[in-house]
Design a protein around this motif. Structure first.
Motif, PDB file in Angstrom:
ATOM      1  N   ARG A  16       3.830   7.116 -13.146  1.00 22.91           N
ATOM      2  CA  ARG A  16       3.759   7.449 -11.718  1.00 22.91           C
ATOM      3  C   ARG A  16       3.212   8.859 -11.508  1.00 22.91           C
ATOM      4  N   PHE A  46      -1.227   4.033  -2.528  1.00 24.81           N
ATOM      5  CA  PHE A  46       0.085   3.678  -1.997  1.00 24.81           C
ATOM      6  C   PHE A  46      -0.128   3.105  -0.602  1.00 24.81           C
ATOM      7  N   ARG A  48       1.427   0.660   2.529  1.00 24.41           N
ATOM      8  CA  ARG A  48       2.565  -0.055   3.110  1.00 24.41           C
ATOM      9  C   ARG A  48       2.151  -1.398   3.711  1.00 24.41           C
ATOM     10  N   ASP A  88      -4.264   1.963  -9.969  1.00 20.17           N
ATOM     11  CA  ASP A  88      -3.036   1.285  -9.574  1.00 20.17           C
ATOM     12  C   ASP A  88      -3.043   1.044  -8.063  1.00 20.17           C
ATOM     13  N   ARG A  90      -0.206   0.147  -5.339  1.00 20.36           N
ATOM     14  CA  ARG A  90       1.235   0.051  -5.166  1.00 20.36           C
ATOM     15  C   ARG A  90       1.563  -0.254  -3.704  1.00 20.36           C
ATOM     16  N   ARG A  91       2.248  -1.358  -3.481  1.00 21.82           N
ATOM     17  CA  ARG A  91       2.676  -1.682  -2.123  1.00 21.82           C
ATOM     18  C   ARG A  91       3.971  -0.915  -1.842  1.00 21.82           C
ATOM     19  N   GLU A  92       3.795   0.338  -1.488  1.00 16.86           N
ATOM     20  CA  GLU A  92       4.914   1.238  -1.243  1.00 16.86           C
ATOM     21  C   GLU A  92       4.621   2.085  -0.005  1.00 16.86           C
ATOM     22  N   GLU A 107       7.377  11.163  -2.275  1.00 16.56           N
ATOM     23  CA  GLU A 107       8.547  10.308  -2.251  1.00 16.56           C
ATOM     24  C   GLU A 107       8.164   9.007  -1.582  1.00 16.56           C
ATOM     25  N   THR A 108       8.437   7.886  -2.229  1.00 20.71           N
ATOM     26  CA  THR A 108       8.077   6.583  -1.690  1.00 20.71           C
ATOM     27  C   THR A 108       9.307   5.680  -1.669  1.00 20.71           C
ATOM     28  N   THR A 109       9.130   4.519  -1.087  1.00 21.52           N
ATOM     29  CA  THR A 109      10.223   3.555  -1.030  1.00 21.52           C
ATOM     30  C   THR A 109      10.593   3.018  -2.408  1.00 21.52           C
ATOM     31  N   GLU A 110       9.757   3.270  -3.426  1.00 23.64           N
ATOM     32  CA  GLU A 110      10.052   2.830  -4.777  1.00 23.64           C
ATOM     33  C   GLU A 110      10.329   3.995  -5.722  1.00 23.64           C
ATOM     34  N   GLY A 111      10.481   5.209  -5.170  1.00 25.60           N
ATOM     35  CA  GLY A 111      10.798   6.347  -6.005  1.00 25.60           C
ATOM     36  C   GLY A 111       9.731   7.422  -5.974  1.00 25.60           C
TER      37      GLY A 111
END
Length: 348
Positions: A16, A46, A48, A88, A90-92, A107-111
């Protein structure tokens, strides 16, 4: 998340940590990421989900792309292309960004995640009129330059009471002779000069609010009903109520924001914050897919010039000595392998 609270780039999981983190998965962000990945930088998008491009029923004005392609199909193909080069996706949802030394901590919804450069491609949301309304993309539209061609010689409405609505109504006279400007019970806020311009153009101003919608069997708008009992036939039209720019992340980092809510950038997407870029609908200019893609390409090239390892400067060579053969190529091994795999597939 910052060095002050104990979080550093090295404390974040290796998978990450990136050279380039793109926040937003529309045409601008995906193009930036494509350029960054192909130019040898570890890159992540990233996203959403959603966004203006995803809402498109059909794709217009994108050379080489059939108009039958929907927004979701267009974006899905772009994501596949991006991943094929080792980036990558990432659906975040990115909830916050802070400086972490010379890098950025996300900071994301997955860390947490980290990146040397961050590109904001978070776009905007069209302010929507209150119901009752036609179906978006089947009679309710927001992009004049994308969709005006659809209404050549058709009856068209423009919905709104401000300067932009008045001017869009007059612009539509380039395509049809049947244009109504719907105030929907609001008082006009355009200038006296604009009022004079409207008087000199064959635009019918309708003051009454809309009370009903009539659609055909195919879902397309056929007519609108008004509170005075009248019914007016329309093929479609444009809602002009402004835009809500998703500039919270830029503002939290101290980036300069323009009066209209867009993020201030230079010709290559650089914001007023070192290492932070913004592209696409979040920035000033035409909200068009080809324009967004061009902005993404220019940002990707600018980032590459900042991050690439070679050529070393004279000062670096004097301080570090000549570049060793063991130090090249600089491209990460995983991306080099991805390039080799693609080349093998092309040879098959």
């Amino acid at each position: 998340m910052s060095e002050s609270d104990g979080t550093t780039r090295d404390s974040i999981a290796a998978d990450r940590r990136y050279d380039v983190a793109v926040v937003g998965g529309g045409p601008a962000g995906l193009t930036t990421a494509l350029y960054a990945a192909r130019l040898g930088h570890e890159t992540a998008v990233f996203d959403r989900g959603g966004g203006r491009a995803a809402m498109m029923q059909d794709t217009h004005n994108v050379i080489g792309t059939p108009e039958s392609v929907s927004g979701n199909e267009f974006l899905s193909t772009a994501v596949d292309q991006l991943q094929s080069y080792g980036a990558d996706y990432r659906r975040e949802f990115v909830t916050g960004i802070e400086r972490a030394g010379d890098s950025f901590a996300l900071e994301t919804t997955e860390g947490p995640a980290a990146a040397e450069r961050v590109v904001l491609a978070t776009g905007f949301s069209d302010e929507r009129p209150e119901p009752p309304l036609p179906r978006t993309g089947r009679g309710l539209h927001y992009c004049l330059h994308c969709d005006a061609y659809m209404f050549v010689d058709e009856s068209v409405y423009v919905m709104g009471s401000g300067e932009s609505a008045a001017h869009v109504a007059m612009i539509m006279l380039n395509f049809t002779d049947d244009v109504d400007l719907l105030l929907r019970g609001d008082e006009p806020t355009w200038s006296d000069e604009t009022a004079t311009l409207l008087e000199g153009h064959p635009v019918d101003i309708v003051h009454e609010d809309v009370t009903g919608v009539r659609n055909g069997d195919d879902g397309w708008l056929e007519a609108l009903e008004f509170e005075d009992g009248s019914v007016r036939e329309y093929r479609g039209g444009f809602a002009m109520y402004g835009s809500d720019y998703n500039n919270d992340l830029a503002a939290s980092l101290g980036a300069a924001i323009n009066d209209d809510g867009t993020v201030a950038v230079d010709d290559h997407g650089r914001t007023s914050v070192d290492g932070l870029y913004a592209v696409g609908d979040l920035t000033p200019g035409h909200n068009q897919i080809p324009v967004a893609m061009g902005q993404g390409a220019k940002a990707g090239l600018a980032i590459h010039k900042e991050l690439r390892a070679f050529p070393k400067s004279l000062d670096e060579l004097e301080a570090e000595g000549a570049v060793s053969a063991s130090d090249v190529p600089a491209m990460p091994a995983a991306l080099r392998q991805q390039a080799s795999d693609l080349a093998s597939m092309a040879d098959d």
